[in-house]
Design a protein around this motif. Structure first.
Motif, PDB file in Angstrom:
ATOM      1  N   ASP A 133      10.680  14.486   5.828  1.00  0.00           N
ATOM      2  CA  ASP A 133      12.127  14.271   6.002  1.00  0.00           C
ATOM      3  C   ASP A 133      12.432  12.820   6.345  1.00  0.00           C
ATOM      4  OD1 ASP A 133      12.741  16.857   5.359  1.00  0.00           O
ATOM      5  OD2 ASP A 133      12.637  17.557   7.424  1.00  0.00           O
ATOM      6  N   GLY A 134      11.710  11.957   5.741  1.00  0.00           N
ATOM      7  CA  GLY A 134      11.968  10.533   5.911  1.00  0.00           C
ATOM      8  C   GLY A 134      11.265   9.903   7.100  1.00  0.00           C
TER       9      GLY A 134
ATOM     10  N   GLN B  43      -3.621 -13.085   0.401  1.00  0.00           N
ATOM     11  CA  GLN B  43      -3.883 -13.809  -0.838  1.00  0.00           C
ATOM     12  C   GLN B  43      -5.331 -13.626  -1.293  1.00  0.00           C
ATOM     13  OE1 GLN B  43      -3.063 -17.902  -0.180  1.00  0.00           O
ATOM     14  NE2 GLN B  43      -4.702 -18.189   1.293  1.00  0.00           N
ATOM     15  N   ASN B  44      -5.504 -13.681  -2.619  1.00  0.00           N
ATOM     16  CA  ASN B  44      -6.821 -13.524  -3.248  1.00  0.00           C
ATOM     17  C   ASN B  44      -7.495 -12.194  -2.921  1.00  0.00           C
ATOM     18  OD1 ASN B  44      -6.606 -16.145  -4.322  1.00  0.00           O
ATOM     19  ND2 ASN B  44      -7.298 -16.981  -2.358  1.00  0.00           N
ATOM     20  N   THR B  45      -6.703 -11.231  -2.569  1.00  0.00           N
ATOM     21  CA  THR B  45      -7.269  -9.928  -2.222  1.00  0.00           C
ATOM     22  C   THR B  45      -6.952  -8.918  -3.306  1.00  0.00           C
ATOM     23  OG1 THR B  45      -6.903 -10.395   0.097  1.00  0.00           O
ATOM     24  CG2 THR B  45      -7.275  -8.093  -0.493  1.00  0.00           C
ATOM     25  N   GLU B  46      -7.993  -8.299  -3.820  1.00  0.00           N
ATOM     26  CA  GLU B  46      -7.783  -7.266  -4.814  1.00  0.00           C
ATOM     27  C   GLU B  46      -8.040  -5.926  -4.141  1.00  0.00           C
ATOM     28  OE1 GLU B  46      -9.479  -6.319  -9.246  1.00  0.00           O
ATOM     29  OE2 GLU B  46      -9.191  -8.395  -8.611  1.00  0.00           O
ATOM     30  N   VAL B  47      -6.980  -5.205  -3.896  1.00  0.00           N
ATOM     31  CA  VAL B  47      -7.125  -3.926  -3.199  1.00  0.00           C
ATOM     32  C   VAL B  47      -7.422  -2.849  -4.237  1.00  0.00           C
ATOM     33  CG1 VAL B  47      -6.045  -2.289  -1.615  1.00  0.00           C
ATOM     34  CG2 VAL B  47      -5.450  -4.718  -1.513  1.00  0.00           C
ATOM     35  N   GLU B  48      -8.617  -2.311  -4.164  1.00  0.00           N
ATOM     36  CA  GLU B  48      -9.014  -1.331  -5.179  1.00  0.00           C
ATOM     37  C   GLU B  48      -8.389   0.030  -4.929  1.00  0.00           C
ATOM     38  OE1 GLU B  48     -12.539  -1.159  -7.008  1.00  0.00           O
ATOM     39  OE2 GLU B  48     -12.467  -3.327  -7.364  1.00  0.00           O
ATOM     40  N   GLN B  49      -8.289   0.359  -3.650  1.00  0.00           N
ATOM     41  CA  GLN B  49      -7.796   1.694  -3.321  1.00  0.00           C
ATOM     42  C   GLN B  49      -6.276   1.759  -3.470  1.00  0.00           C
ATOM     43  OE1 GLN B  49      -8.148   2.875   0.800  1.00  0.00           O
ATOM     44  NE2 GLN B  49      -8.557   4.995   0.227  1.00  0.00           N
ATOM     45  N   PRO B  50      -5.777   2.708  -4.294  1.00  0.00           N
ATOM     46  CA  PRO B  50      -4.328   2.824  -4.401  1.00  0.00           C
ATOM     47  C   PRO B  50      -3.728   3.405  -3.119  1.00  0.00           C
ATOM     48  CG  PRO B  50      -5.446   4.187  -6.068  1.00  0.00           C
ATOM     49  CD  PRO B  50      -6.492   3.679  -5.137  1.00  0.00           C
ATOM     50  N   LEU B  51      -2.492   3.057  -2.875  1.00  0.00           N
ATOM     51  CA  LEU B  51      -1.762   3.634  -1.743  1.00  0.00           C
ATOM     52  C   LEU B  51      -0.849   4.720  -2.299  1.00  0.00           C
ATOM     53  CD1 LEU B  51      -1.329   3.125   1.356  1.00  0.00           C
ATOM     54  CD2 LEU B  51       0.784   1.977   0.679  1.00  0.00           C
ATOM     55  N   HIS B  52      -0.988   5.905  -1.769  1.00  0.00           N
ATOM     56  CA  HIS B  52      -0.237   7.066  -2.257  1.00  0.00           C
ATOM     57  C   HIS B  52       0.764   7.468  -1.170  1.00  0.00           C
ATOM     58  CE1 HIS B  52      -0.514  11.508  -3.868  1.00  0.00           C
ATOM     59  NE2 HIS B  52       0.576  10.905  -4.251  1.00  0.00           N
ATOM     60  N   ILE B  53       2.014   7.128  -1.390  1.00  0.00           N
ATOM     61  CA  ILE B  53       3.045   7.436  -0.397  1.00  0.00           C
ATOM     62  C   ILE B  53       3.737   8.731  -0.814  1.00  0.00           C
ATOM     63  CG2 ILE B  53       5.050   6.573   0.843  1.00  0.00           C
ATOM     64  CD1 ILE B  53       4.319   3.761  -0.139  1.00  0.00           C
ATOM     65  N   ILE B  54       3.655   9.714   0.064  1.00  0.00           N
ATOM     66  CA  ILE B  54       4.161  11.046  -0.276  1.00  0.00           C
ATOM     67  C   ILE B  54       5.380  11.347   0.592  1.00  0.00           C
ATOM     68  CG2 ILE B  54       3.569  13.491  -0.373  1.00  0.00           C
ATOM     69  CD1 ILE B  54       0.575  12.532  -0.406  1.00  0.00           C
ATOM     70  N   TYR B  55       6.473  11.685  -0.052  1.00  0.00           N
ATOM     71  CA  TYR B  55       7.696  12.043   0.679  1.00  0.00           C
ATOM     72  C   TYR B  55       7.918  13.537   0.524  1.00  0.00           C
ATOM     73  CZ  TYR B  55       8.494   7.007   0.189  1.00  0.00           C
ATOM     74  OH  TYR B  55       8.369   5.640   0.203  1.00  0.00           O
ATOM     75  N   VAL B  56       7.827  14.263   1.613  1.00  0.00           N
ATOM     76  CA  VAL B  56       8.018  15.710   1.529  1.00  0.00           C
ATOM     77  C   VAL B  56       9.155  16.139   2.450  1.00  0.00           C
ATOM     78  CG1 VAL B  56       5.687  16.361   0.828  1.00  0.00           C
ATOM     79  CG2 VAL B  56       6.183  16.014   3.248  1.00  0.00           C
ATOM     80  N   ASN B  57       9.667  17.323   2.166  1.00  0.00           N
ATOM     81  CA  ASN B  57      10.696  17.909   3.019  1.00  0.00           C
ATOM     82  C   ASN B  57      10.349  19.363   3.270  1.00  0.00           C
ATOM     83  OD1 ASN B  57      12.356  16.174   0.695  1.00  0.00           O
ATOM     84  ND2 ASN B  57      12.837  15.643   2.807  1.00  0.00           N
ATOM     85  N   GLY B  58      10.706  19.827   4.457  1.00  0.00           N
ATOM     86  CA  GLY B  58      10.562  21.250   4.741  1.00  0.00           C
ATOM     87  C   GLY B  58      11.772  21.997   4.207  1.00  0.00           C
TER      88      GLY B  58
END
Ligand code: ADP
Ligand code: MG
Lengths: 248, 440
Positions: free
Chosen positions: B94-95, B162-177
């Protein structure tokens, strides 16, 4: 196998087939020849169930069924096949998975087990040699970026894989060089048996040097105006259509 | 007990600076001013050119509730996380940021990312965020942006070093009850990429069928020289959810902004993406699919501002609409006087699957430079009868043939997805929805 009686077909009120009769038995090869615009493709389309044609009279019976009453996919599952004069490109639909799906639909209809990926691949590899098609064409979307000749070979490949009982080839020879022509004809000759039949629509006699027909018919203005043996094709080659048209 | 408000405007009247946010997230002046703008401005109507095809009366008249019981099905959430198993998952309920349901952000920080939920932002992060908002010059300024900036009660601050390659994706999940009335969530993300850095971020808006929500997100991207981001927005919210989003991306020299949007859910979605080329040799690639059925309304707006020379933008959006669904594509490419050698492409193709489905497409080019290569085009069509017949003539049933063609239509966009497991997920979602879609 196929019995067409007094078939009359129109498009938007314009009569195109005008009382056409044709009997095809298992094991036979029929050639249909005729000038441009005589209705050859229309016949092929109506038989395979394409929309947009009005059947105004007559009948077509296939293996005892009222052919014109069947959905196009049911006709295919019952063993009919049309090699299109102008095969279209279908972007995004993979050539191999499309053909696998088609074959398995037909097998399901016949009560046979579906082929898995490995068995299917083995089958298609074998048939590709028959039409001498490059393997990378299988990975592409259906007909996309294919040359004219490659499209026609792809039609024959599909025919070889689906192994129809009645195949209609609509000017498969048009636009092919002699080598390609030989390959297409070789495909037909390999597949022919006493249980299946071919209707070969062609504009030129030269295809019939490679596929020897049992019967030759001349179509003009929506009607078969003359039928004969393979010698009729040679006569047409020598004298053209005009002498026939005058007498018709 | 949740308080109920007759509509969003009434709900907003009680809002003062939110206590959930850190004191540093944005300057108090910005927040007060934004809230004042919320009070003083009206919601856009169809008289507003940018909202001509998208009526939002049904959104602003919904009854709103404050607070929820935050009951989220743990199995469901686990399943959503598994869609991108390798990712770091951050969950908002819920945000509100949920540390409990999210992965440890320290793991991301270790990869060279300064990351913080808004509630924990420090002063220097706050200053950077403030500058991003100042630099964002939306062409469509609307009350929803003011809401997100005035409330700033949830979201993330992300700064890739800077000069950073982030391999791991960020998965932002928005859920509601599940709720009785709609919950309003206004997440704001500040995503900064340092020079020559790389980052992948998925925003996944997914709630249960019983969820009622109004989702009003805002994203601010700032790409420094030579950096690159793959940004995904996946909208699979319930048909009792409305979604109005705004994104602003500032792109410096040789940076590359790639945005993918898959809008499948919600009752109404309006997604506005604006891109400013603030350097040369930069690229913006915008991809999207909107798939609507029943009474869904899906509106994509883009604004690409070629303010500097030698940049490339490439937009490709496809719509598939069945039932009585409506789609809108409203895209503008602006090529400023100095933006010589601009290369801009914009394409919007639509498939209408029923007689009552409808799309309004408005691809636009405004060119003030003379040495440019720009193209745009839009199509609205039905399924190709000849292609259907071809497939049928090989034994494939008509419905299945139609599905194959629609799937293929969509797959030409999904092929640009860079995350392995995401493509099958999207295609599966598409296929599932297509199999239920109401035809003519
Ligand atoms: N869809 C159509 N609409 C109008 N006329 C058509 C259509 N299809 C075929 N025809 C006309 O019917 C006649 C026969 O066409 P067709 O069957 O393609 O001939 P062929 O294959 O023998 O060259 C031509 O005069 C052609 O213009
Ligand atoms: Mg023809």
């Amino acid at each position: 196998m196929l019995s067409i009686k007094d078939l009359q077909v129109s498009v938007e009120g314009k009569t195109i087939l005008n009382g056409l009769n044709l009997e095809v038995k298992a094991g036979e090869i029929h050639a249909i020849m005729g000038p441009n615009g005589s209705g050859k493709s229309t016949l092929a389309h109506v038989l395979s169930g394409k929309d947009g044609y009005d059947v105004d009279g007559g009948s077509a019976t296939y293996k005892g069924m009222d052919l014109l009453d069947l959905a196009p996919e049911v006709r295919a599952r019952e063993g009919m096949f049309l090699a299109f004069q102008y095969p279209i490109e279908i972007p995004g639909v993979n050539n191999t998975s499309f053909l696998k799906k088609a074959l398995n639909e037909i097998r399901k209809h016949r009560g046979e087990d579906e082929l898995d990926a490995i068995d299917f691949l083995a089958l298609i590899k074998k048939q590709m040699e028959l039409v001498e098609m490059k393997e990378d064409l299988l990975k592409r979307p259906v007909n996309q970026g294919f040359s004219g000749g490659e499209k026609k070979r792809n039609e024959i490949l599909q025919m070889a894989v689906l192994n129809p009982e009645l195949a209609i080839l609509d000017e498969t020879d048009s636009g092919l060089d002699i080598d390609a022509l030989r390959i297409v004809a070789g495909g037909v000759n390999k597949l022919r048996s006493k249980d299946n039949a071919f209707v070969v629509i062609t504009h030129y006699q030269r295809l019939l040097d490679y596929i020897i027909p049992d019967h030759v018919h001349v179509l003009s203005e929506g009607k078969i105006i003359k039928s004969g043996g393979k010698e009729l094709a040679f006569e047409l080659e020598e004298r053209g259509y005009d002498w026939l048209l005058e007498h018709a | 007990m949740a308080d109920i408000y007759p509509d969003i405007k009434t709900w907003l009247q009680e809002k003062s600076i939110d206590t959930h946010a850190s004191d540093y997230v944005l300057s108090p002046e910005r927040r007060t001013e934004s809230l004042r703008a919320v009070a003083e401005n009206n919601f856009p109507t169809r008289k507003d050119e940018e909202w001509r095809y998208t009526p939002i009366a049904n959104v602003v008249n919904r009854s709103i509730q404050s607070g929820t019981d935050l009951s989220i099905d743990a199995d469901d959430l686990q399943e959503i996380k598994q869609i991108v198993p390798e990712a770091c998952h951050v969950v908002f309920v819920d945000g509100q940021y949920s540390a409990e349901l999210s992965d440890d952000l320290a793991a991301v920080a270790k990869q060279g990312v300064d990351i913080s939920p808004l509630s924990e932002m420090n002063a220097s992060q706050g200053q950077l965020a403030e500058a991003m908002v100042t630099n964002a010059n939306f062409s469509d300024t609307n009350i929803f942006q003011y809401m997100t900036l005035g409330l700033v009660n949830s979201g993330l601050f992300i700064h890739v070093e800077q000069n950073t390659e982030v391999e791991q994706p960020l998965h932002i999940i928005y859920v509601n009850g599940p709720t009785k009335s709609a919950v309003v969530q206004t997440p704001v993300n500040f995503i900064r990429l340092g020079t020559n850095s790389r980052f992948t971020c998925i925003q996944h808006f997914v709630n249960s069928d019983e969820s009622k929500a109004i989702t009003i997100p805002a994203d601010f991207f700032d790409l420094a020289e030579g950096s690159g981001i793959q940004s995904y927005r996946i909208g699979v919210e319930s048909d009792q959810t409305d979604h109005i989003s705004n994104s602003y991306a500032r792109i410096a020299d040789s940076a590359r902004f790639v945005s993918h949007q898959y809008l499948l859910g919600s009752r109404l979605t309006r997604s506005n993406t604006e891109v400013l080329f603030d350097g040369e040799g930069a690229e913006a690639v915008l991809r999207g699919i909107y798939l609507g059925d029943n009474d869904q309304h899906l509106d994509i707006r883009t604004y690409v501002d070629h303010a500097k020379p030698n940049c490339m933008s490439d937009q490709h959006f496809r719509g598939i609409l069945g039932g009585k669904a409506r789609g809108v594509f409203n895209g503008l490419v602006m090529v400023q006087k100095d933006a010589q050698h601009t290369n801009a492409e914009q394409s919007n193709k639509n498939l209408l699957l029923s007689r009552e489905a409808r799309v309004d497409t408005k691809p636009q080019l405004e060119i003030y430079a003379d040495d440019v290569k720009c193209g745009h085009g839009a199509t609205v069509g039905e399924l190709d009868e000849d292609a259907l017949f071809y497939l049928q003539s090989r034994g494939i049933g008509r419905e299945e043939a139609a599905q194959m063609l629609i799937h293929a239509f969509a797959a030409e966009v999904t092929q640009d997805i860079t995350i392995g497991s995401l493509q099958p997920y999207i295609l599966e979602k598409l296929d599932k929805k297509l199999s239920e879609i109401s035809g003519p």
